[in-house]
Scaffold this active site. Sequence first.
Site, mmCIF file in Angstrom:
data_model
loop_
_atom_site.group_PDB
_atom_site.id
_atom_site.type_symbol
_atom_site.label_atom_id
_atom_site.label_comp_id
_atom_site.label_asym_id
_atom_site.label_seq_id
_atom_site.Cartn_x
_atom_site.Cartn_y
_atom_site.Cartn_z
ATOM 1 N N THR A 136 -21.384 -43.875 47.211
ATOM 2 C CA THR A 136 -22.280 -43.328 46.285
ATOM 3 C C THR A 136 -23.299 -42.440 47.027
ATOM 4 O OG1 THR A 136 -23.431 -43.153 44.256
ATOM 5 C CG2 THR A 136 -23.771 -45.133 45.777
ATOM 6 N N HIS B 211 -22.988 -51.683 31.625
ATOM 7 C CA HIS B 211 -21.494 -51.095 31.991
ATOM 8 C C HIS B 211 -21.444 -51.500 33.400
ATOM 9 C CE1 HIS B 211 -24.466 -47.997 32.642
ATOM 10 N NE2 HIS B 211 -23.514 -47.275 33.074
ATOM 11 N N ASP C 56 -17.655 -44.530 39.293
ATOM 12 C CA ASP C 56 -17.670 -43.541 38.607
ATOM 13 C C ASP C 56 -18.058 -43.828 37.087
ATOM 14 O OD1 ASP C 56 -17.459 -40.474 38.756
ATOM 15 O OD2 ASP C 56 -15.989 -40.507 37.265
ATOM 16 N N SER C 57 -19.022 -43.085 36.631
ATOM 17 C CA SER C 57 -19.572 -43.710 35.271
ATOM 18 C C SER C 57 -19.996 -42.491 34.439
ATOM 19 C CB SER C 57 -20.785 -44.726 35.630
ATOM 20 O OG SER C 57 -21.387 -44.114 36.576
ATOM 21 N N LYS D 20 -27.835 -45.611 41.531
ATOM 22 C CA LYS D 20 -26.759 -46.541 41.274
ATOM 23 C C LYS D 20 -26.775 -47.510 42.355
ATOM 24 C CE LYS D 20 -23.012 -43.536 39.844
ATOM 25 N NZ LYS D 20 -21.731 -42.883 40.414
ATOM 26 N N GLU E 187 -15.086 -34.027 45.922
ATOM 27 C CA GLU E 187 -15.031 -33.188 44.938
ATOM 28 C C GLU E 187 -14.537 -34.179 43.557
ATOM 29 O OE1 GLU E 187 -13.888 -29.138 42.798
ATOM 30 O OE2 GLU E 187 -13.170 -29.528 44.938
ATOM 31 N N PHE F 140 -32.571 -44.257 35.070
ATOM 32 C CA PHE F 140 -32.358 -42.666 35.328
ATOM 33 C C PHE F 140 -31.284 -42.166 34.252
ATOM 34 C CE2 PHE F 140 -27.564 -43.029 37.029
ATOM 35 C CZ PHE F 140 -27.551 -44.445 36.996
ATOM 36 N N GLY F 141 -31.030 -40.853 34.663
ATOM 37 C CA GLY F 141 -29.910 -40.442 33.628
ATOM 38 C C GLY F 141 -30.489 -40.524 32.059
ATOM 39 N N ASN G 201 -25.809 -41.573 44.936
ATOM 40 C CA ASN G 201 -26.838 -41.679 43.882
ATOM 41 C C ASN G 201 -27.748 -43.007 44.197
ATOM 42 O OD1 ASN G 201 -28.056 -42.594 41.545
ATOM 43 N ND2 ASN G 201 -26.539 -41.258 40.204
HETATM 44 P P1 ITT Z 1 -21.889 -40.468 43.077
HETATM 45 O O1 ITT Z 1 -20.525 -39.682 42.525
HETATM 46 O O2 ITT Z 1 -22.483 -40.140 44.377
HETATM 47 O O3 ITT Z 1 -21.585 -41.851 42.921
HETATM 48 P P2 ITT Z 1 -23.066 -39.057 40.617
HETATM 49 O O4 ITT Z 1 -24.455 -39.461 40.041
HETATM 50 O O5 ITT Z 1 -22.466 -37.986 40.986
HETATM 51 O O6 ITT Z 1 -23.112 -40.153 42.048
HETATM 52 P P3 ITT Z 1 -21.098 -39.748 38.522
HETATM 53 O O7 ITT Z 1 -20.373 -38.657 38.986
HETATM 54 O O8 ITT Z 1 -20.345 -41.066 38.146
HETATM 55 O O9 ITT Z 1 -22.253 -40.175 39.763
HETATM 56 O O10 ITT Z 1 -22.014 -39.591 37.304
HETATM 57 C C1 ITT Z 1 -22.753 -40.489 36.709
HETATM 58 C C2 ITT Z 1 -23.652 -39.968 35.816
HETATM 59 O O11 ITT Z 1 -23.439 -40.595 34.368
HETATM 60 C C3 ITT Z 1 -25.042 -39.870 35.981
HETATM 61 O O12 ITT Z 1 -25.541 -38.769 36.948
HETATM 62 C C4 ITT Z 1 -25.733 -40.418 34.708
HETATM 63 O O13 ITT Z 1 -25.772 -38.925 34.322
HETATM 64 C C5 ITT Z 1 -24.845 -40.900 33.669
HETATM 65 N N1 ITT Z 1 -24.980 -42.284 34.125
HETATM 66 C C6 ITT Z 1 -24.180 -43.325 34.666
HETATM 67 N N2 ITT Z 1 -24.429 -44.538 34.757
HETATM 68 C C7 ITT Z 1 -25.730 -44.586 34.216
HETATM 69 C C8 ITT Z 1 -26.789 -45.379 33.949
HETATM 70 O O14 ITT Z 1 -26.814 -46.634 34.309
HETATM 71 N N3 ITT Z 1 -27.784 -44.891 33.305
HETATM 72 C C9 ITT Z 1 -28.194 -43.758 32.852
HETATM 73 N N4 ITT Z 1 -27.246 -42.776 32.973
HETATM 74 C C10 ITT Z 1 -25.983 -43.285 33.826
#
Ligand code: ITT
Length: 195
Positions: free
Chosen positions: A7, A178, A69-70, A12, A40, A150-151, A9
């Site tokens: 990742t 989750h 992926d979440s 995460k 991608e 975050f997010g 992120n």
């Molecule tokens: P990687 O692919 O590099 O792991 P990413 O941020 O692009 O990082 P994802 O494509 O899985 O990861 O997108 C996850 C998104 O879902 C993230 O940007 C948040 O918007 C949301 N998300 C996932 N888990 C979350 C959490 O625990 N709390 C809040 N938002 C979350």
Amino acid sequence: MKILIATRNQHKLTEIREIFSDSGLELLTVDDFSGLPEVEEDADTFALNAIKKAVTLAMVAKMWTLADDSGLEVDALGGEPGIYSARYAGEPVDYEANNRKLLKEMEGVADRNARFRCVIALSTPEGFSQYVEGVCEGVIVNDERGEDGFGYDPLFMPDGYEDTFAEMDSGLKNSISHRANALRIAWEKWEKLLK
Ligand code: ITT
């Protein structure tokens, strides 16, 4: 055993480190390697995107690799933002803009039910993969609440609690989220492989 967490992120990564703190695993990150490709995320399910991230990096890094992926699924929006959670309000990723867009879409909507979903994929260095999934059910609140996480954390209140994920202590979020649920299932299933 050493394992690569696929990742970019940092939020995460911090959560995965905390949840796996007693696992005995040595977690490596993409920063421990040079020349790892950007993957991608063009598949149409969390599972296929997680597998793609895990397999691609595992085969290049020649390491056992885990990917996450979440995203957030909102019932009244037909499951959106779903796999588009990171880029809901467009590129580049902007959590604040995503939250503003979600609140706008949810204005006047009575059904606030939603869930976070997390797929964790594991790949061997040869590219053989498996995945598990965890969810956390909850509701979308009416205004952003809290500074942590975050997010979409300031907008998501898990069932059975009166705080959003962003108002909670990280230890509590990381025991009920989750991601925590997915990693718990992953550990039950793969502990022997990973030791
Ligand atoms: P990687 O692919 O590099 O792991 P990413 O941020 O692009 O990082 P994802 O494509 O899985 O990861 O997108 C996850 C998104 O879902 C993230 O940007 C948040 O918007 C949301 N998300 C996932 N888990 C979350 C959490 O625990 N709390 C809040 N938002 C979350």
